[in-house]
Design an enzyme around this catalytic site. Structure first.
Site, mmCIF file in Angstrom:
data_model
loop_
_atom_site.group_PDB
_atom_site.id
_atom_site.type_symbol
_atom_site.label_atom_id
_atom_site.label_comp_id
_atom_site.label_asym_id
_atom_site.label_seq_id
_atom_site.Cartn_x
_atom_site.Cartn_y
_atom_site.Cartn_z
ATOM 1 C CB ALA A 12 -8.000 7.109 5.255
ATOM 2 C CG ASP A 74 -9.996 3.189 -11.328
ATOM 3 O OD1 ASP A 74 -10.699 3.552 -10.360
ATOM 4 O OD2 ASP A 74 -10.398 2.400 -12.185
ATOM 5 N N GLY A 158 -10.236 -3.797 1.003
ATOM 6 C CA GLY A 158 -10.752 -4.336 -0.252
ATOM 7 C C GLY A 158 -10.734 -5.859 -0.265
ATOM 8 C CG ASP A 160 -5.548 -6.064 0.517
ATOM 9 O OD1 ASP A 160 -5.536 -6.166 -0.727
ATOM 10 O OD2 ASP A 160 -5.059 -5.093 1.125
ATOM 11 C CG HIS A 186 -2.397 -3.746 -7.276
ATOM 12 N ND1 HIS A 186 -2.322 -4.265 -5.990
ATOM 13 C CD2 HIS A 186 -3.546 -3.005 -7.291
ATOM 14 C CE1 HIS A 186 -3.362 -3.869 -5.289
ATOM 15 N NE2 HIS A 186 -4.116 -3.100 -6.042
#
Length: 205
Positions: A12, A74, A158, A160, A186
Site C-alpha cells: 500500500a 520492481d 523498506g 528507508d 529512485h
C-alpha cells in the site's frame, strides 16, 4: 473523466508513492492495487534475475488477467561492498521477509565497513507500464547514497531508515518529507522518466 491504473503490488505504501507522483498535474488518475480490485488475484512468481525482468513479469501477468492499464515496479537496494546485495532479493533478504529483519541483516553484513565509501549504495527502480491498448513502456530511476550505521526516522518503508541520499546527506529517506523523497527517489525518477515517455508517445521495446 477519471482514469484507473492498476498497480501490480500489494504494498500500500508503494501504491501511495506511485499515485502521488503519477497524479501530479493530472488529478483524474487513480492508482489502485490489483488486490483491492480482486483479492484472489494469483500473484506471479518473481523469477527474474533483474529488476526489469521481475517488473515485466508482474505487469504482463496483471494486464493479461485484468485487461486494464497496469503499472508494475520492481526496485531494490544495491550495496557496492556487498557485490550488489540485496539487489532483486531486497524484499526477501532475511528469512522473515519483513523490513525490520531485512535492515538488521544488512547492518550485520556491513559490520566492519566504517568508511562512507565502503557503505556506498544505490536504490534502483524499474517500472513497466502497459497501457489500455497493450503498449509497453519501460522506465528506470537510480538514487545514490550511503548506508547509515543505525536506523533513523519513522517514515517510508523498506530500507528507508538506513539509506542516506547524496542530495540530503544529513537525513535518511525515513526522515525526509514525502515531497522531498519523491523529488529525488529512485521511484520518483523512474516515474518522471515514464511520464516523459508518455508525453512524447515513445514506446520502449
Amino acid at each position: 473523466m477519471t482514469r484507473r491504473i492498476l498497480i501490480a503490488s500489494h504494498n500500500a505504501k508503494k501504491a501511495r508513492e506511485l499515485e502521488t507522483v503519477f497524479k501530479e498535474g493530472d488529478e483524474s488518475i487513480f492508482v489502485v492495487p490489483v488486490y483491492d480490485v480482486d483479492a484472489s488475484y494469483p500473484e506471479p512468481e518473481e523469477s527474474g534475475s533483474t529488476f526489469l525482468e521481475n517488473a515485466r513479469i508482474k505487469a504482463r501477468a496483471a494486464f493479461e488477467y485484468f485487461h486494464e492499464a497496469v503499472i508494475a515496479d520492481d526496485s531494490g537496494l544495491e550495496v557496492a561492498s556487498l557485490s550488489g546485495e540485496p539487489g532483486v532479493h531486497s524484499a526477501r533478504y532475511s528469512k522473515d521477509h519483513d523490513d525490520e529483519a531485512n535492515n538488521k541483516k544488512l547492518l550485520r553484513r556491513l559490520e566492519g565497513y566504517q568508511k562512507a565509501s565502503e557503505r556506498a549504495a544505490q536504490f534502483v527502480s524499474v517500472i513497466v507500464y502497459i497501457d489500455q491498448a497493450g503498449k509497453e513502456y519501460v522506465a528506470q530511476g537510480i538514487c545514490q547514497g550511503t548506508i547509515a550505521f543505525e536506523p533513523a526516522g519513522s517514515g517510508g518503508f523498506g530500507y528507508d531508515p538506513l539509506f542516506i541520499p547524496d542530495e540530503i546527506p544529513s537525513k535518511t529517506f525515513a526522515e525526509v518529507s514525502e515531497a522531498e523523497k519523491n523529488a529525488i527517489s529512485h521511484r520518483g525518477r523512474a516515474l518522471a522518466d515514464l511520464k516523459r515517455q508518455l508525453a512524447h508517445g515513445k514506446r520502449e521495446d
